[in-house]
Design a protein around this motif. Structure first.
Motif, short mmCIF file in Angstrom:
data_model
loop_
_atom_site.label_atom_id
_atom_site.label_comp_id
_atom_site.label_asym_id
_atom_site.label_seq_id
_atom_site.Cartn_x
_atom_site.Cartn_y
_atom_site.Cartn_z
N GLY A 1 15.96 56.21 51.63
CA GLY A 1 14.74 55.75 51.02
C GLY A 1 13.43 56.41 51.58
N PRO A 2 12.37 56.49 50.99
CA PRO A 2 11.31 56.58 51.74
C PRO A 2 11.01 55.99 53.11
CG PRO A 2 10.52 56.33 49.49
CD PRO A 2 11.96 56.02 49.77
N PHE B 1 15.29 55.53 45.31
CA PHE B 1 13.93 55.86 44.85
C PHE B 1 13.79 57.20 44.39
CE2 PHE B 1 9.49 57.18 45.14
CZ PHE B 1 8.93 56.21 44.21
N TRP B 2 14.34 58.17 45.34
CA TRP B 2 14.33 59.63 44.81
C TRP B 2 15.79 59.87 44.07
CZ3 TRP B 2 12.36 59.96 50.25
CH2 TRP B 2 10.84 60.04 50.17
N LEU C 1 14.67 50.77 46.03
CA LEU C 1 13.85 51.81 46.75
C LEU C 1 14.90 53.02 47.52
CD1 LEU C 1 11.46 49.14 47.78
CD2 LEU C 1 10.90 51.29 46.55
N ARG D 1 5.33 53.67 40.57
CA ARG D 1 6.54 53.01 40.60
C ARG D 1 6.91 52.69 41.95
NH1 ARG D 1 12.10 55.40 41.02
NH2 ARG D 1 11.18 57.39 41.02
N PHE D 2 6.41 53.55 42.99
CA PHE D 2 6.86 52.87 44.40
C PHE D 2 6.29 51.79 44.83
CE2 PHE D 2 5.60 53.19 48.87
CZ PHE D 2 7.06 53.27 49.58
N MET E 1 2.93 58.44 50.57
CA MET E 1 3.37 58.71 49.51
C MET E 1 2.52 59.49 48.51
SD MET E 1 6.35 57.38 49.62
CE MET E 1 7.22 57.55 47.83
N ILE F 1 9.79 52.33 53.35
CA ILE F 1 10.78 51.51 52.79
C ILE F 1 11.68 51.07 54.23
CG2 ILE F 1 12.97 51.08 51.43
CD1 ILE F 1 10.02 51.58 50.31
N ASP G 1 3.61 62.01 46.06
CA ASP G 1 4.76 61.72 45.18
C ASP G 1 4.75 61.35 43.93
OD1 ASP G 1 7.89 60.85 46.21
OD2 ASP G 1 7.45 60.04 44.27
N TYR H 1 7.60 48.61 43.08
CA TYR H 1 8.83 47.92 43.71
C TYR H 1 8.27 47.31 44.95
CZ TYR H 1 11.62 51.24 40.82
OH TYR H 1 12.37 51.97 39.65
N TYR I 1 4.45 57.60 42.55
CA TYR I 1 3.38 56.88 43.15
C TYR I 1 3.29 55.35 42.84
CZ TYR I 1 -0.68 56.26 46.30
OH TYR I 1 -1.42 55.88 47.04
#
Lengths: 614, 161, 318, 102
Positions: free
Chosen positions: A246-247, A157-158, A154, A116-117, A108, A250, A111, A120, A114
């Protein structure tokens, strides 16, 4: 040290709070240290606790932290319960979770979300630990909904892409169906047994209900509803492929290694209840079998690398359900663990591939990546072998146990066995289809990779997971005292050989198609029947279409005809009546003093009249 | 004495009717004072001389003076007579009169069932005061609080900003 | 109910004496004022001007009894009648001598207060109905002044009432056989004196009719016999206040036996009348706001304290 | 001594009360309304005095004292309000005070 079990969810929770409260103002390396470090600390603690627990030889351990609430006789507490099952789960969550966190610090890195990811992710780990460590169903439910929330956050997430938001909503709503059933199950259990403490509840159920008792069946069915929702089993499986929005970490952590196995954990945790309802337990097996076959067929036709892995996950959880259905609890949990290793490995490796190809996910636009991406190649190789249960890899042991247990079962055991074997065959085909297409043949990539993406923090976890995927099967899971099902099943050597051979045949067929190109897919696809079959499977057996027709469209239709709000019109009527009455009465409030005085006088007259009459 | 009672009663009723029929507010006030004095006479006849004098001093002598004072301040009086006449539309009398007539009829019905002839005997200042500052001293305190509140309120309300 | 209604004859006699005394006071006042101000005063009509009052009466009776067209006739006409009525009615409870008096009432003092409070209407109505700004101002002043000073007047004589234990004037006089109330109730007497002057709006408290400020105040528009009634009523009020002081504080008819009681009464009353006339000659008129604040901020607390102390002494000597 | 039928006193009070009621209900001039209220209060006081005479007690007079106190306070406040109202609306028409309509 075992007393410190409450620290396990606390570390990630603190990490979450730290990251959320700073709202992304921290530098990235600090975020990485907090995000991955908190889980790492959890893992260290968990490892020490596990060592002590195993050394002590106790069957279980309870740590009461505080009473959550006290309502009448209902006093759920923040109490942690540690036994073999939660120990395994705890280690898988923190261990695999830590590796994935570590991987994500690299994945990530570019991103903007970052911090926030990781907030979560930390919240997810905290909730998941709460789920597996809670000693009562309320706490479990708290964790259950907590991971659901994190999953939603998540997947979406985007969030700038509406499709991702849609996928997140879909996951949330579909799992909500199961959660509702589960909540009903909890209510039923509490109403009937008077407690939600898992152990007390199970003992009470054992004491009060005989096998096949209607209430036990109902409770087990409702809990199963929750489990299939969370674990993406038939009929609530449709959300998982979309969750791949999601990423990739995840997908590895939530939608492969941990959260989706929560259903398996739930059933294993309440296995006594399922043993009291044998029909439901058999249903669990059927659900698992059908799901694993269906997902296998779907995986054959997919072209998105993550979706293939998603269907594969669905299929492998089907195996776990099959194990639960045939009463092979330990085997199911063992498969859960090994699956966590190799599926996390596969997902992370696919993440590296995707990043190396600049966010390319279509396997038909890859190819010939063997030399360019060596770490990914070996990861995929070992992960795929484990997935297809190649002898002496981790998947082999667990799947072997499941199938042998299925074979030993009365009734539908043979169907389960051969179905499972056929599923393994499919697994071999689709896994190596993916493998061969991605890493061999000619390169069809739009942007061929210069070099493999990622540094030590991404490759390290991959290597560790590779090792675990290979040797994970040798880990002795301390589940025997819990389930007491260690009934030795034996099958004839020939049958065993057949069982081992079938996935290998699948690999061979796959090789013939995609590596040696002896057979051609195009030829196979020539007939219109094959094409429509391909289309049918590609669409996930049409479940989305079906649910669209069954639920979404009727709902939309209802919403459309109910635009004027039929039910609300009743309440609107109340409002209208009040308003009309108000309109009538408001005339009495003329604001004129004389009018009020007249009213008072009139009232006096009426009162005196009544007084005189009486 | 009994004749005095009925004469004063008749004067009170006539004067009171005149009050509510008046268009000149000062005349109305004078009739009201007359009515109050007539009632004071009735009090005297009924053996309550203290009440009678208080009626004259406080009611007729102070409260009504306040009215007159306000009337003077607002310069009401004969100029407002035409306006007053406009406001007193004949129709406006109907409903209140009917209402009052019904009420009066009921009261008469109820009261006529009482049949008791009282012989008035003087209850003088001494007896009233003994009760007032004995068992009813709390009432005196309440009355004084009420008056204080009235004083403060009146001061505040009538104050020019 | 001790109600001794005197014969019509004695009522007429008392009324006649009072009115004639009041009328005579017109001349007496002018003569005394002249004497104190070192001038002659009226001395042409009759012996040393003794018939001046007759001349004045002839003049007043023969003047045109005119009602201004803009006045409210009803109120305008009854206003002087009210003051005449109430002051004359007040004499009903005054005991002139042991056997002279109209009514021997248990509420005599209160009756006088009631009449005094009704007297305010006369002044107010007179001013209001005249529809004249000076008259209106005068009557506004009169209303506030009379209503205010009524309060201190009432409270100041409560000390006497408490000492006697009765509102009956005759009993009050009789209870002064051992000593006049002027001694124990000196403060009450002073307050009553001041309040009495204010009640009858005599100089120096003639603010409602202060010629220099607001013409003749509330009776600016009055003339002829209506003015005469106001005029005479003021003198009757003077006699009334003097009589009340005599009764309440100076032992009424009580006196050494060489003179009949009624003569003692008359002498005492005349002394106070003379004193009031002397005040008119000697004291300047205060400002209106001074009058009011003097009353409310000084006389009211003082009269209350007086009453309180009197009560305490009575209770402690019982 | 001659006797007075007690109901006559009460009937007189009732008549005065009714007249006051008509006044309150009919008049638009707020001063008249307040005066009519006084009539009604006074009628109530009369009823108490009649009651006192009926039983030969002083309690009725004490109640009358209470009423008179109430009337004094009420008039003081009421007249203050009237002055305020006159300042604000330049009228004594009670109907202008009808802003509190429902």
């Amino acid at each position: 040290m075992q007393e410190l079990i409450w620290l396990l969810p606390t570390y990630p929770l603190l990490g979450f709070l730290a990251l959320v409260l700073t709202a992304g103002r921290l530098p990235k390396n600090v975020v990485a240290i907090i995000g991955a470090g908190s889980v790492g600390l959890s893992f260290l603690t968990a490892a020490i606790i596990a060592a002590q627990f195993l050394a002590s030889g106790e069957e279980y351990f309870i740590k009461e932290v505080w009473t959550w609430m006290a309502v009448g006789g209902f006093t759920p507490g923040f109490n942690f319960y540690l036994d073999g099952l939660s120990l395994v789960m705890m280690l898988v969550i923190t261990g695999v979770g830590f590796l994935i966190h570590l991987y994500a610090t690299g994945y990530m890195a570019d991103d903007p979300g970052y911090s926030r990811f990781f907030s979560y992710m930390n919240l997810f780990v905290a909730a998941m630990l709460m789920l597996v460590l809670g000693d009562n169903l309320v706490l479990l439910y708290l964790g259950w909904e907590g991971v659901g929330l994190c999953s939603y956050l998540l997947i979406g997430f985007w969030y700038t892409n509406p499709d991702n938001g849609y996928a997140a909503r879909k996951a949330f709503v579909v799992t909500r169906v199961g959660d509702t059933a589960m909540a009903l199950g909890l209510f039923l259990l509490f109403a009937e047994l008077g407690t939600l403490n898992i152990q007390d509840m199970l003992h009470a159920a054992e004491a009060e209900w005989e096998i096949g008792n209607g209430l036990a069946v109902a409770a087990a069915l409702l809990l199963l509803g929750g489990a299939v929702g969370k674990s993406a089993q038939l009929p609530l499986q449709t959300w998982l492929p979309d969750a791949m929005a999601g990423p990739t970490p995840i997908s590895a952590l939530i939608h492969a290694a941990t959260m989706v196995t929560a259903g398996v954990y739930l059933i294993a945790r309440t296995h006594i209840l399922f043993e009291l309802a044998p029909n439901v337990q058999e249903l669990v097996g059927w659900v698992g079998l059908i799901t694993l076959l269906m997902a296998g067929f779907i995986a054959l036709t997919q072209s998105d690398i993550k979706r293939i892995l998603a269907f594969s996950t669905m299929s492998q959880i089907g195996y776990m359900f099959l194990a639960l259905g045939v009463g092979a609890w330990s085997a199911g949990i063992l498969h859960l663990m090994t699956h966590a290793f190799f599926k996390a490995l596969l997902f992370l490796a696919s993440g590296t591939v995707i990043l190396s190809l600049h966010h390319e996910q279509d396997i038909f636009k890859m190819g010939a990546l063997r030399q360019k991406l060596p770490v990914s190649f070996f990861s995929f190789l070992l992960g795929s072998l484990a997935l297809t249960a190649f002898p002496y890899t981790s998947g082999y042991f667990s799947k072997d146990e499941i199938l042998i247990a299925a074979h030993g079962m009365e009734g539908p055991g043979m169907i389960f066995f051969y179905g499972g074997v056929f599923g393994a065959f499919l697994t071999g085909i689709y896994t190596f289809r993916l493998f061969f297409i991605v890493f061999f043949g000619e390169s069809k990539a739009a942007h061929p990779p210069e070099q493999e993406y990622g540094g030590w923090n991404m490759n390290g976890p991959l290597i560790l997971l590779m090792i675990l995927s290979v040797v994970g099967g040798f880990i002795a899971v301390p589940l025997d005292p819990l389930f007491g099902d260690h009934e030795e099943h034996h099958i004839s050597g020939l049958l065993h050989a057949f069982m081992i051979a079938v996935p290998l045949i699948g690999i061979a067929i796959s090789a013939c198609f995609f590596y040696f190109k002896i057979w051609s897919v195009e030829k196979l696809m020539a007939s219109s029947f094959a094409q429509s079959l391909h289309k049918f499977w590609n669409s996930g057996w049409g479940f989305d279409w079906l649910y669209d027709r069954l639920f979404v469209l009727p709902f939309l239709w209802l919403a459309r005809i109910n635009r004027a709000d039929i039910i609300d019109s009743f309440y609107g009527l109340v409002v209208e009546v009040s308003r009309a009455a108000n309109g009538m009465i408001v005339k009495t409030q003329s604001g004129y003093l004389r009018w009020y005085a007249l009213s008072i006088a009139a009232g006096l007259v009426v009162l005196i009249t009544i007084g005189v009459m009486l | 004495m009994i004749a005095l009672f009925y004469i004063a009663g008749a004067i009170a009723v006539i004067a009171t009717v005149a009050v509510i029929l008046q268009t000149n507010i000062v005349h109305g006030l004078l009739y009201l004072i007359l009515s109050l004095l007539a009632v004071a006479v009735i009090f005297y006849v009924l053996g309550a001389p203290f009440a009678a004098v208080l009626e004259a001093i406080v009611y007729a002598g102070a409260i009504m003076v306040l009215f007159l004072f306000v009337i003077m301040m607002l310069n009401l009086g004969q100029h407002t007579r035409d306006q007053e006449r406009d406001w007193l539309s004949p129709r406006g009398w109907i409903a209140p009169s009917i209402m009052a007539a019904i009420l009066l009829g009921q009261l008469l019905t109820v009261l006529s069932s009482i049949d008791y002839d009282l012989v008035p005997e003087q209850v003088g200042v001494m007896e009233v005061s003994a009760l007032l500052f004995g068992p009813y001293v709390l009432a005196v305190e309440l009355a004084s609080i009420l008056l204080l509140a009235g004083l403060v309120a009146a001061y505040h309300l009538a104050k020019t900003k | 109910m001790e109600l001794e209604i005197g014969s019509a004859l004695s009522i007429g006699l008392i009324l006649g004496v009072v009115i004639i005394t009041a009328a005579l006071l017109i001349t007496v006042e002018r003569r005394l004022l002249g004497f104190w101000q070192e001038r002659l005063g009226p001395n042409r009509v009759g012996w040393f001007g003794s018939l001046q009052v007759v001349a004045d009466m002839i003049k007043i009776f023969t003047k045109e009894d005119w009602v201004p067209p803009f006045a409210d006739k009803f109120s305008f006409v009854i206003a002087p009648g009210i003051i005449m009525t109430v002051v004359l009615l007040s004499f009903a409870v005054i005991p002139f001598a042991p056997n002279i008096g109209v009514i021997d009432s248990n509420i005599g003092v209160l009756f006088v207060l009631a009449m005094a409070s009704l007297g305010a209407y006369s002044v107010m109505l007179g001013g209001l109905s005249s529809d004249n700004k000076y008259a209106l101002l005068g009557s506004l002043r009169a209303a506030a002044q009379m209503v205010s000073y009524e309060v201190f007047m009432g409270i100041s004589l409560l000390g006497v009432v408490a000492l006697t234990g009765s509102f009956n004037m005759r009993e009050i006089v009789e209870s002064q056989a051992d000593g006049w109330y002027i001694i124990p109730q000196f403060i009450g007497f002073v307050i009553f004196l001041i309040a009495g002057v204010a009640e009858s709006h005599r100089l120096p408290f003639d603010i409602p009719e202060a010629e220099q400020e607001i013409c003749a105040g509330y009776h600016t528009e009055y003339s002829g016999m209506k003015f005469g009634m106001f005029f005479v009523a003021e003198y009757i009020g003077l006699v009334l206040i003097s009589s009340l002081i005599t009764v309440l504080f100076f032992g009424g008819w009580l006196g050494p036996a060489f003179l009949p009681p009624v003569i003692w009464f008359a002498i005492k009353v005349f002394v106070f009348i003379a004193f009031f006339i002397l005040m008119r000659a000697a004291v300047p008129r205060p400002r209106y706001d001074q009058l009011m604040s003097y009353g409310w901020l000084f006389l009211l607390p003082l009269s209350l304290v007086n009453l309180l102390v009197t009560g305490v002494i009575i209770l402690s000597t019982q | 001594m001659e006797s007075i039928p007690v109901e006559h006193g009460l009937i007189l009070a009732a008549i005065l009360f009714s007249i006051g009621l008509i006044g309150v209900l009919t008049r638009r001039n707020i001063v008249f309304v307040l005066m009519s209220l006084e009539i009604m209060l006074n009628a109530g006081g009369l009823a108490f005095i009649v009651g006192a005479a009926r039983w030969g007690h002083a309690e009725g007079q004490i109640m009358f004292l209470m009423i008179i106190t109430l009337a004094a306070a009420e008039v003081a406040v009421g007249l203050g309000l009237i002055i305020q109202m006159f300042r604000r609306y330049k009228t004594v028409d009670i109907n202008v005070l009808s802003e509190m309509k429902g």
